[in-house]
Write a protein that holds these residues in place. Structure first.
Motif, PDB file in Angstrom:
ATOM      1  N   LEU A  13      -5.842 -17.060 -12.549  1.00  0.00           N
ATOM      2  CA  LEU A  13      -4.458 -17.305 -12.145  1.00  0.00           C
ATOM      3  C   LEU A  13      -3.667 -16.007 -12.069  1.00  0.00           C
ATOM      4  O   LEU A  13      -2.836 -15.822 -11.169  1.00  0.00           O
ATOM      5  CB  LEU A  13      -3.784 -18.269 -13.119  1.00  0.00           C
ATOM      6  CG  LEU A  13      -4.352 -19.696 -13.160  1.00  0.00           C
ATOM      7  CD1 LEU A  13      -3.611 -20.521 -14.212  1.00  0.00           C
ATOM      8  CD2 LEU A  13      -4.227 -20.354 -11.794  1.00  0.00           C
ATOM      9  N   LEU A  14      -3.926 -15.097 -13.004  1.00  0.00           N
ATOM     10  CA  LEU A  14      -3.236 -13.810 -12.970  1.00  0.00           C
ATOM     11  C   LEU A  14      -3.598 -13.039 -11.713  1.00  0.00           C
ATOM     12  O   LEU A  14      -2.737 -12.407 -11.082  1.00  0.00           O
ATOM     13  CB  LEU A  14      -3.598 -12.992 -14.214  1.00  0.00           C
ATOM     14  CG  LEU A  14      -2.952 -11.606 -14.297  1.00  0.00           C
ATOM     15  CD1 LEU A  14      -1.434 -11.730 -14.360  1.00  0.00           C
ATOM     16  CD2 LEU A  14      -3.477 -10.829 -15.504  1.00  0.00           C
ATOM     17  N   ASP A  15      -4.849 -13.103 -11.322  1.00  0.00           N
ATOM     18  CA  ASP A  15      -5.271 -12.420 -10.098  1.00  0.00           C
ATOM     19  C   ASP A  15      -4.576 -13.021  -8.879  1.00  0.00           C
ATOM     20  O   ASP A  15      -4.187 -12.302  -7.958  1.00  0.00           O
ATOM     21  CB  ASP A  15      -6.792 -12.530  -9.951  1.00  0.00           C
ATOM     22  CG  ASP A  15      -7.286 -11.888  -8.676  1.00  0.00           C
ATOM     23  OD1 ASP A  15      -7.222 -10.657  -8.566  1.00  0.00           O
ATOM     24  OD2 ASP A  15      -7.731 -12.628  -7.769  1.00  0.00           O
ATOM     25  N   LEU A  16      -4.405 -14.356  -8.888  1.00  0.00           N
ATOM     26  CA  LEU A  16      -3.708 -15.006  -7.788  1.00  0.00           C
ATOM     27  C   LEU A  16      -2.259 -14.537  -7.712  1.00  0.00           C
ATOM     28  O   LEU A  16      -1.741 -14.236  -6.632  1.00  0.00           O
ATOM     29  CB  LEU A  16      -3.769 -16.526  -7.968  1.00  0.00           C
ATOM     30  CG  LEU A  16      -3.021 -17.363  -6.927  1.00  0.00           C
ATOM     31  CD1 LEU A  16      -3.637 -17.178  -5.552  1.00  0.00           C
ATOM     32  CD2 LEU A  16      -3.030 -18.838  -7.326  1.00  0.00           C
ATOM     33  N   VAL A  23       1.353  -7.828  -4.905  1.00  0.00           N
ATOM     34  CA  VAL A  23       0.881  -7.045  -3.763  1.00  0.00           C
ATOM     35  C   VAL A  23       1.329  -7.683  -2.449  1.00  0.00           C
ATOM     36  O   VAL A  23       1.878  -7.032  -1.571  1.00  0.00           O
ATOM     37  CB  VAL A  23      -0.656  -6.896  -3.797  1.00  0.00           C
ATOM     38  CG1 VAL A  23      -1.155  -6.118  -2.586  1.00  0.00           C
ATOM     39  CG2 VAL A  23      -1.093  -6.208  -5.087  1.00  0.00           C
ATOM     40  N   GLY A  24       1.052  -8.973  -2.309  1.00  0.00           N
ATOM     41  CA  GLY A  24       1.411  -9.668  -1.087  1.00  0.00           C
ATOM     42  C   GLY A  24       0.313  -9.590  -0.041  1.00  0.00           C
ATOM     43  O   GLY A  24      -0.573  -8.732  -0.103  1.00  0.00           O
ATOM     44  N   ALA A  56      -4.341 -10.346   7.141  1.00  0.00           N
ATOM     45  CA  ALA A  56      -4.853  -9.996   5.814  1.00  0.00           C
ATOM     46  C   ALA A  56      -5.701 -11.106   5.218  1.00  0.00           C
ATOM     47  O   ALA A  56      -6.619 -10.836   4.440  1.00  0.00           O
ATOM     48  CB  ALA A  56      -3.687  -9.673   4.884  1.00  0.00           C
ATOM     49  N   GLY A  57      -5.389 -12.344   5.526  1.00  0.00           N
ATOM     50  CA  GLY A  57      -6.159 -13.449   4.968  1.00  0.00           C
ATOM     51  C   GLY A  57      -7.561 -13.519   5.542  1.00  0.00           C
ATOM     52  O   GLY A  57      -7.790 -13.191   6.712  1.00  0.00           O
ATOM     53  N   GLN A 108     -11.406 -10.060   7.986  1.00  0.00           N
ATOM     54  CA  GLN A 108     -10.266  -9.760   7.114  1.00  0.00           C
ATOM     55  C   GLN A 108      -9.838  -8.323   7.373  1.00  0.00           C
ATOM     56  O   GLN A 108     -10.593  -7.385   7.132  1.00  0.00           O
ATOM     57  CB  GLN A 108     -10.612  -9.945   5.634  1.00  0.00           C
ATOM     58  CG  GLN A 108      -9.408  -9.755   4.716  1.00  0.00           C
ATOM     59  CD  GLN A 108      -9.731 -10.037   3.262  1.00  0.00           C
ATOM     60  OE1 GLN A 108     -10.896 -10.090   2.873  1.00  0.00           O
ATOM     61  NE2 GLN A 108      -8.712 -10.240   2.442  1.00  0.00           N
ATOM     62  N   TRP A 109      -8.627  -8.180   7.881  1.00  0.00           N
ATOM     63  CA  TRP A 109      -8.117  -6.844   8.155  1.00  0.00           C
ATOM     64  C   TRP A 109      -7.442  -6.290   6.900  1.00  0.00           C
ATOM     65  O   TRP A 109      -6.604  -6.937   6.299  1.00  0.00           O
ATOM     66  CB  TRP A 109      -7.117  -6.866   9.310  1.00  0.00           C
ATOM     67  CG  TRP A 109      -6.610  -5.496   9.649  1.00  0.00           C
ATOM     68  CD1 TRP A 109      -5.492  -4.889   9.184  1.00  0.00           C
ATOM     69  CD2 TRP A 109      -7.244  -4.545  10.519  1.00  0.00           C
ATOM     70  NE1 TRP A 109      -5.373  -3.628   9.698  1.00  0.00           N
ATOM     71  CE2 TRP A 109      -6.437  -3.387  10.524  1.00  0.00           C
ATOM     72  CE3 TRP A 109      -8.399  -4.564  11.279  1.00  0.00           C
ATOM     73  CZ2 TRP A 109      -6.750  -2.254  11.270  1.00  0.00           C
ATOM     74  CZ3 TRP A 109      -8.722  -3.443  12.028  1.00  0.00           C
ATOM     75  CH2 TRP A 109      -7.902  -2.305  12.015  1.00  0.00           C
ATOM     76  N   LYS A 110      -7.832  -5.090   6.528  1.00  0.00           N
ATOM     77  CA  LYS A 110      -7.262  -4.441   5.344  1.00  0.00           C
ATOM     78  C   LYS A 110      -6.437  -3.234   5.788  1.00  0.00           C
ATOM     79  O   LYS A 110      -6.791  -2.559   6.761  1.00  0.00           O
ATOM     80  CB  LYS A 110      -8.375  -3.991   4.402  1.00  0.00           C
ATOM     81  CG  LYS A 110      -9.222  -5.148   3.876  1.00  0.00           C
ATOM     82  CD  LYS A 110     -10.330  -4.655   2.959  1.00  0.00           C
ATOM     83  CE  LYS A 110     -11.189  -5.820   2.468  1.00  0.00           C
ATOM     84  NZ  LYS A 110     -12.300  -5.373   1.591  1.00  0.00           N
TER      85      LYS A 110
END
Length: 410
Positions: A13-16, A23-24, A56-57, A108-110
């Motif tokens: 959950l913290l990572d989420l 970060v977003g 990003a997704g 996934q584009w970074k």
């Protein structure tokens, strides 16, 4: 504090929260008229033409290579992969299909890819030109291996880079002619054969690869007798993997002359005493499965291998080579099972202890159903009873459809 109070100590959950809130996942954008390197401008234009959004997704993209736009998408993503811009990475498809026309990518584009594009711009002003220059640069690296060249050859075909393909082909021919290590040639052949077998799905001309594949196979068959001489157990284990992959590649290619040449090369080795039993057993199994030698001849060779005056460990290596990869041969051929069972029962205590790890590895690799069937056969000689419920009405309907397909009377 956030982990303890809001997430109850759960790091997931913290990572989420970190990914979504801190970060977003929203990507910014710059105006189209903003000056940029030509490569990035070409990448944006091609992305828009192919309807690929930089988001990003994570997204899964299933391509049907029978469609022109999907072929172009595949080539575009492969070109970016050559430039180490991993916007798309090959993935396993959730669609159940065995056709070679399907290709699945995880997109996934970074943000850091923008830097990678600028770094890759030194190769050219367009994606095609940059990927071509990158491949040509790699093949000119000193001490490049044949396997690496074959990988570049496959990537050039997938990315549809004809200018780079001709250069890679010439380099492959040169390096293959100078490489006298048979294991290197064997490591390169499966990739080349896979390209020959499935490259035409994209409409790519792979006729130029036929001569290269034939040349590699001829050199492998010529050098096989020397390559298998006097190998110790670890080297023989490594060489067995090359044997399996080359055999699978030759059989998949379905070329009569190539198959005959390969099978004849193996047949000329299996009667020698200076070849590790692991390799002899494996080649006997491959020849048996391909129909080059009969089941009776394979059983006779197994019987001789277990009766000669070699050490129990060497005999276990022969059995491992023969049975490695599947135990169905023992389920259906009780004569072979009886031979191995008799040999194991006659082992002295210390010999049994010495061979147990190898035998355990061999039989442990079998499927659970195979092990169960073998165990029941050894315990009481009884066949495994399998209860199958049948539906006569549905069976007749299926048979009628099959008969209609085959054009015969039901």
């Amino acid at each position: 504090a956030t982990r303890s109070v809001m997430c109850d100590g759960n790091d997931v959950l913290l990572d989420l929260i970190t990914r979504r809130l801190v970060v977003g996942e929203a990507l910014g954008a710059v105006p189209e008229e903003t000056p940029t390197v030509p490569l990035e401008a070409d990448l944006r234009a091609r992305s828009k033409t192919l309807r690929l959004r930089q988001q990003a997704g994570a997204k899964t993209l299933d391509l049907d290579l029978r469609r022109d736009i999907d072929v172009e998408r595949s080539q575009f993503l492969h070109r970016l992969g050559i430039l180490e811009i991993d916007w798309g990475t090959p993935a396993d498809s959730e669609v159940r299909s065995t056709g070679t026309f399907r290709e699945t990518w995880a997109l996934q584009w970074k943000p850091e890819f923008s830097v990678s594009v600028i770094e890759a711009s030194l190769w050219g002003t367009t994606v095609v030109a940059a990927a071509t220059s990158c491949v040509v640069s790699k093949i000119n690296e000193p001490d490049i291996s044949l396997a690496s060249l074959i990988g570049l050859l496959e990537n050039s075909l997938l990315a549809n880079l004809p200018a780079a393909l001709s250069a890679v082909l010439e380099s492959v021919k040169t390096v293959a002619a100078l490489d006298h290590d048979v294991s290197h040639l064997m490591a390169a052949l499966p990739t080349l054969t896979r390209t020959l077998r499935y490259g035409d799905v994209r409409g790519t001309d792979v006729s130029a690869l036929v001569d290269v594949a034939d040349s590699l196979l001829i050199r492998i068959c010529t050098g096989l007798a020397v390559a298998v001489t006097g190998l110790d157990d670890p080297s023989a284990e490594e060489f067995r993997e090359h044997l399996d992959k080359v055999h699978s590649a030759v059989m998949v290619r379905d070329d009569r002359d190539a198959s005959a040449r390969w099978l004849q090369a193996m047949a000329g080795v299996i009667d020698r005493d200076d070849v590790n039993g692991l390799l002899v057993g494996r080649m006997v199994r491959l020849l048996r499965d391909s129909g080059s030698i009969t089941e009776t001849a394979a059983a006779q060779r197994l019987s001789r291998a277990l009766s000669v005056g070699s050490t129990p460990t060497a005999k276990a290596g022969w059995v491992d080579g023969f049975l490695g990869g599947g135990g169905l041969v023992l389920v259906h051929d009780r004569a072979l099972l009886t031979l191995i069972d008799t040999w194991v029962r006659q082992l002295r205590e210390q010999d049994f202890i010495d061979t147990l790890p190898l035998l355990r590895r061999t039989f442990g690799a079998f499927e659970a159903g195979e092990r169960r069937a073998i165990g029941q056969a050894v315990r009481g000689g009884r066949r495994v009873e399998t209860t199958v419920e049948t539906d006569a009405r549905r069976g007749r309907a299926a048979m009628a459809v099959v008969a209609d397909i085959l054009g015969v009377g039901a």
